[in-house]
Each structure stands twice: as C-alpha cells, then as structure tokens.
Design an enzyme around this catalytic site. Structure first.
Site, short mmCIF file in Angstrom:
data_model
loop_
_atom_site.label_atom_id
_atom_site.label_comp_id
_atom_site.label_asym_id
_atom_site.label_seq_id
_atom_site.Cartn_x
_atom_site.Cartn_y
_atom_site.Cartn_z
N HIS A 66 -12.72 -43.25 -29.50
CA HIS A 66 -14.10 -43.02 -29.88
C HIS A 66 -14.32 -41.65 -30.52
O HIS A 66 -13.61 -40.70 -30.22
CB HIS A 66 -15.00 -43.13 -28.65
CG HIS A 66 -14.88 -44.43 -27.94
ND1 HIS A 66 -14.98 -44.55 -26.59
CD2 HIS A 66 -14.64 -45.69 -28.41
CE1 HIS A 66 -14.82 -45.81 -26.23
NE2 HIS A 66 -14.60 -46.52 -27.33
N TYR A 136 -16.25 -35.63 -18.56
CA TYR A 136 -16.31 -35.24 -19.97
C TYR A 136 -17.44 -34.24 -20.17
O TYR A 136 -18.58 -34.52 -19.81
CB TYR A 136 -16.65 -36.43 -20.88
CG TYR A 136 -15.97 -37.74 -20.63
CD1 TYR A 136 -15.05 -38.24 -21.54
CD2 TYR A 136 -16.29 -38.52 -19.52
CE1 TYR A 136 -14.46 -39.47 -21.35
CE2 TYR A 136 -15.70 -39.75 -19.31
CZ TYR A 136 -14.78 -40.22 -20.23
OH TYR A 136 -14.20 -41.45 -20.03
#
Length: 187
Positions: A66, A136
C-alpha cells in the site's frame, strides 16, 4: 542527549532500520518508540498525524503493498508489537535510481527494530506467526481516494515472500500488475 535510537541505512535511499535502545532493570524494561528530535536526524519533515494498529490472526497472511498518491504521500514508521513479520518496501519514486527495487527485513516483538519508510514507497508485510500485532505512525491521515497498491505477486517486482500466501484482503488479491505506463509517483 543520550540517543534512544540507532539509525541504519538500507539499500533504498531514505529508508532506515531503527534500532531501539532498551533499558532494563529489576522491574522489566523501557524503550522509546518515537522522539521527534531524534527522528529529525533522518527526516526533518516527519510529524505524526495518525497512529494505526493491526492484528493479523493467521500466519502467512499478507497486508500490502500500500501507498498514497500525492498530495497525500506519507512517511511511516512500522513496528511489530507481537509476533513476527517479513516487512517489505518498494521504491516507487519517479526517477529514483532504485525505482521498483524492494527491500525486506524481519520485524519481531523481540528484535527491537522498526522501519522508517519515506514518502514514495509502497509497504506491506507477511505474518510469520499467528496473532501478529503491528503499530504504524503515519505523517498523513488516510485518504482512501488517494490510496494505491501494488500486486504482491507482480512479476515486475519479484518479491520473495517467505511462505505460501495464506490470507489477503479482496482488494489486495484483485490488484492488477504494473503496466509499462507506470513511471512512479512524484513526491
């Protein structure tokens, strides 16, 4: 200032392995996950805008590859909190000398490493253990209309996944291979 991190260059310019310093005592251990002043040593633009967490139930599952298109390209720091992953980044910066090259490393709950991923990279991982948890730090808010992804099995990338892929999202599974018109993203 006593540094809490050691930054290690990767073969892809701007991407770094971050080793965290662990302080142990009779209570257990302490480590820092983020320090703006220290991260400035490798990227002065990085400011946390969003923090995400994923838990992946099955080993050999894949999340990725991604990225976000401009104007919402993002810097990321990824860390494995529980379990183990084979973490992969792909350079998709237009004009980069390492365009479409990939780099991988193993992130675990024990090795005290994170990966700094600069703007212009796709990111993904394969879980090596069940119930793997990832953290993240993102410099941009997620913008679904600007999200892109690469096919994890694209022959142009030839990523060497360590295990036969077990589970993927439908979106990742249906991602098309790159065509010759893809020249990268301008950051």
């Amino acid at each position: 200032m006593d540094p809490h991190f050691n930054f290690i260059n990767t073969p892809l310019s701007g991407a770094y392995i971050i080793e965290r310093k662990i302080i142990n005592d009779n209570r257990g251990s302490f480590s820092r996950f983020f320090c703006h002043l220290e991260i400035n040593q490798i990227n002065q633009k990085f400011k946390i805008n969003q923090i995400n967490r994923s838990i992946t139930k099955e080993a050999a599952s894949i999340r990725g590859m991604h990225f976000q298109y401009p104007p919402y390209c993002e810097n990321k720091i990824v860390t494995c909190l529980k379990g183990s992953v084979y973490d992969v980044i792909v350079d998709i910066r237009k004009g980069s000398s390492t365009f479409l090259n990939w780099y991988s490393l193993k992130l675990t709950d024990n090795n005290q490493r994170s990966l700094f991923i600069p703007e212009g990279f796709a990111h993904g991982f394969q879980t090596l253990k069940p119930d793997t948890e990832m953290l993240y730090f993102h410099s941009q808010k997620y913008h679904p209309e600007f999200q892109g992804n690469l096919n994890v099995n694209d022959p142009k990338l030839s990523i060497n996944w360590p295990r036969k892929i077990n589970v993927m999202s439908l979106k990742d599974k249906n991602c098309k291979n790159l065509d010759d018109n893809f020249t990268g993203i301008i950051i």
